[in-house]
Design a protein around this motif. Sequence first.
Motif, PDB file in Angstrom:
ATOM      1  N   ILE A 364      14.135   0.676 -35.239  1.00 58.14           N
ATOM      2  CA  ILE A 364      15.058  -0.390 -34.845  1.00 58.14           C
ATOM      3  C   ILE A 364      16.102  -0.705 -35.908  1.00 58.14           C
ATOM      4  O   ILE A 364      17.152  -1.224 -35.599  1.00 58.14           O
ATOM      5  CB  ILE A 364      14.338  -1.687 -34.386  1.00 58.14           C
ATOM      6  CG1 ILE A 364      13.927  -2.560 -35.544  1.00 58.14           C
ATOM      7  CG2 ILE A 364      13.216  -1.401 -33.462  1.00 58.14           C
ATOM      8  CD1 ILE A 364      13.601  -3.959 -35.067  1.00 58.14           C
ATOM      9  N   CYS A 365      15.818  -0.468 -37.168  1.00 60.44           N
ATOM     10  CA  CYS A 365      16.864  -0.760 -38.153  1.00 60.44           C
ATOM     11  C   CYS A 365      16.771   0.173 -39.341  1.00 60.44           C
ATOM     12  O   CYS A 365      15.904   1.007 -39.377  1.00 60.44           O
ATOM     13  CB  CYS A 365      16.795  -2.204 -38.622  1.00 60.44           C
ATOM     14  SG  CYS A 365      15.279  -2.630 -39.467  1.00 60.44           S
TER      15      CYS A 365
ATOM     16  N   PRO B  65       9.346  -4.771 -38.821  1.00 54.01           N
ATOM     17  CA  PRO B  65       9.430  -5.775 -37.754  1.00 54.01           C
ATOM     18  C   PRO B  65       8.453  -5.507 -36.616  1.00 54.01           C
ATOM     19  O   PRO B  65       7.989  -6.435 -35.958  1.00 54.01           O
ATOM     20  CB  PRO B  65      10.875  -5.671 -37.279  1.00 54.01           C
ATOM     21  CG  PRO B  65      11.450  -4.451 -37.869  1.00 54.01           C
ATOM     22  CD  PRO B  65      10.614  -4.065 -39.043  1.00 54.01           C
ATOM     23  N   ILE B 141      13.542  -8.499 -31.316  1.00 48.55           N
ATOM     24  CA  ILE B 141      12.665  -8.574 -32.484  1.00 48.55           C
ATOM     25  C   ILE B 141      13.433  -8.095 -33.710  1.00 48.55           C
ATOM     26  O   ILE B 141      14.491  -7.479 -33.598  1.00 48.55           O
ATOM     27  CB  ILE B 141      11.381  -7.736 -32.307  1.00 48.55           C
ATOM     28  CG1 ILE B 141      11.662  -6.231 -32.500  1.00 48.55           C
ATOM     29  CG2 ILE B 141      10.728  -7.975 -30.968  1.00 48.55           C
ATOM     30  CD1 ILE B 141      10.434  -5.460 -32.911  1.00 48.55           C
ATOM     31  N   GLY B 142      12.860  -8.359 -34.870  1.00 48.59           N
ATOM     32  CA  GLY B 142      13.448  -7.855 -36.099  1.00 48.59           C
ATOM     33  C   GLY B 142      13.826  -8.976 -37.061  1.00 48.59           C
ATOM     34  O   GLY B 142      13.774 -10.160 -36.721  1.00 48.59           O
ATOM     35  N   THR B 145      18.483  -8.361 -40.017  1.00 48.99           N
ATOM     36  CA  THR B 145      19.313  -7.195 -39.723  1.00 48.99           C
ATOM     37  C   THR B 145      19.686  -7.125 -38.248  1.00 48.99           C
ATOM     38  O   THR B 145      20.823  -6.831 -37.893  1.00 48.99           O
ATOM     39  CB  THR B 145      18.523  -5.904 -40.046  1.00 48.99           C
ATOM     40  OG1 THR B 145      17.764  -6.129 -41.212  1.00 48.99           O
ATOM     41  CG2 THR B 145      19.434  -4.743 -40.186  1.00 48.99           C
ATOM     42  N   THR B 146      18.691  -7.360 -37.378  1.00 46.29           N
ATOM     43  CA  THR B 146      18.944  -7.206 -35.952  1.00 46.29           C
ATOM     44  C   THR B 146      19.305  -8.537 -35.284  1.00 46.29           C
ATOM     45  O   THR B 146      19.553  -8.569 -34.088  1.00 46.29           O
ATOM     46  CB  THR B 146      17.694  -6.615 -35.253  1.00 46.29           C
ATOM     47  OG1 THR B 146      16.562  -7.401 -35.618  1.00 46.29           O
ATOM     48  CG2 THR B 146      17.463  -5.170 -35.643  1.00 46.29           C
TER      49      THR B 146
END
Lengths: 365, 386
Positions: A364-365, B65, B141-142, B145-146
């Motif tokens: 996700i990142c 995350p 979620i996260g 950053t997100t």
Amino acid sequence: MSSDVAEKVAAKVAVKKDYVRPLNFRHGHVDMNHGAGGRAASQLIEELFLKAFDNDLLRQGNDGAVFAPPALPAGARLVMATDAHVVSPLFFPGGDVGCLSVHGTVNDLAMSGATPLYLTASFILEEGFALADLRRVVKSMAAASKEAGVPIVTGDTKVVERGKGDGVFISTTGLGVVAAGVDIGGANAREGDVVLLSGTIGEHGVAVLSQRESLQFETSIASDTSALHTLVAAMLAAAPGAVRVLRDPTRGGVATTLNEIARQSGVGMVLEEAAIPVLPQVEAACELLGLDPLYIANEGKLLAVCAPEHEAAVLAAMRAHPLGANAARIGVVTTDPHHFVQMNTRFGGRRMVDWLSGEQLPRIC
Amino acid sequence: MKYIDEFRDGELARQIAARIAAEAHPDRNYSFMEFCGGHTHAISRYGVDSLLPANVRMVHGPGCPVCVLPIGRIDMAIRLALEHKAIVCCYGDTLRVPASDGLSLLKAKARGGDIHMVYSPSDALVIARDNPGREVVFFAIGFETTTPPTAAAIRAAQQQGLRNFSVLCCHVLTPAAIAHVLNSPEVKQYGTVPLDGFVGPAHVSIVIGSAPYEPFAREYRKPVVIAGFEPLDVMQAILMLIRQVNEGRAEVENEFTRAVTREGNGIAIDLMDEIFEMRAAFEWRGLGEVPLSALRICGKYAEFDAERRFPLEYAPVADNKACECGAILRGVKRPTDCKIFGTVCTPENPVGSCMVSSEGACAAHYSYGRFRNIPVVAEMEAGAAA
């Protein structure tokens, strides 16, 4: 019936036949009738499949292709392989589900060291699928089969209701012959053998990803889909008996394929990351998506485990073939009761290259 | 690749490794926590830990995350899909996280849930636009950053008048979690691990800057070095941490100057402030309730809050008793200390959160490093490959 009447009937049939409207490949769609086994099905076969794949055996028009078995010299064996092809999207840079369905099965035969002889094709079409797209797929299949020199000699078509398919699913089965003295199998790798790779990895998977609806990104990467049997033939001819294992790293990529071989042969492997060829565009796309090229699918590459003393001859034969121009030795086979595939990273560290767990999902990142 | 290959150079890595070995005092141990899962992934994937001397130990922190997402929150997303028949959109690696009743979002999809993997919240907006008759929920979620992309999607939904779009907000905050690792009631329960400093998360700091870690470094006397996610970034940060420890300093330093400033991204911070508000407490998987550690959608944008739009109650779900994720996320235990590591709990069948994402401590060790725990009988070195 007098001959007079018979002639009239025949003439009437001929006239009626002319009244059958040809398939509308511009605007038409597959409907349930095309799979019902009646006139529409027969028309689809004649106007599309027969025309595209035309050969003597297919033209027999029977439920099966009848042919005399090839004359096998002592020690030669027949090989059969079958493969189902589902891909989304159906068309991607460098190919489509049609050529993929030919290459996939030809390559499965080739990975046994076989010369492929015949293919069968089974289509599951979704109601509503555009005939224009179907024709495009079939033409691509026909071209791939012609180029590979492996005819499609029998087949089947079924239609499923709208929503129960994904346009088209294609299953192909192939028959081939392995020459006497050729013994290639996943269990044959031995300590000290070298691991060869025929070229850059990850193009197919990235080309398909680039076209996914949710992801579309511009790229010059095209799928590497191709038939590998002539490359295999060149390798086998270069050093008879030298190649012990062949496998095309499709789903799960190079990493998963090498783990399969390590387990089948009961050995370990140590790879050199720096030796594994990856196109910069593929590396960049993987970087962006958080994916590892080692796990991305290929459709025109092969991995070979080869006796070390014949490495130079086999590599030279690979590099002399257009599909093996970037061939490289990427590692060696080791003794390891745990069958681990390890890798010396370009960075100078050591890590494992494990089996793929489920589908490779973007981080996700 | 420009700006990537430079940070994966093996020769430079050897030079930094030599400097680390020279500067780390042989008579003491150094333990540093890399908070972020991205660092855990880089360390494992490039074999960074194999380049460190034995007395420099990296401890994996709670910065993945996916790992810290509690079961009860995934249950909520699954209920949205299965009971409320909403289209649920989520990031890819959220799909496999184990939930209650043997489910995960992936398994709920197989049971008929309309669950889509998306690459950004704006993809979920497109799905909402294309399905005006359906409720579309983005499972957000996260860390920091997100968070800005989620905020941008909510604001866009409001501007476009998208009434069928909402967000199940599970965004969490980094500084609160770092403090919690050092200072929580559970620390006594699990015991403490001597942590000499932190490798700070780069992407988070691109958003919030390096300043939010300054009070932490002062209060706890722990150095923090914000580092990028390339292996050379991590090695350089380790060297910087060793120097701070040797000199008795506890400051926030920035290794990732190519993207991180002290102040962060003002536009992103303002956007987050506009859309979100602090939750009093939030449960983290493996860490329990952490005060002031997560965000919810503020009143002005309440119509886009899935927790208010649907009758959803959060119910905490206990982790498997045999699972040591809580201790592992705090650095008290290593993955191999857990009895079910690699046997019952594997990436194919993750029991605990740390085994789910490749950024999780257990999954990273299982996939990249478990050969180190098992002596290989004989091994022929690969040598220089062709």
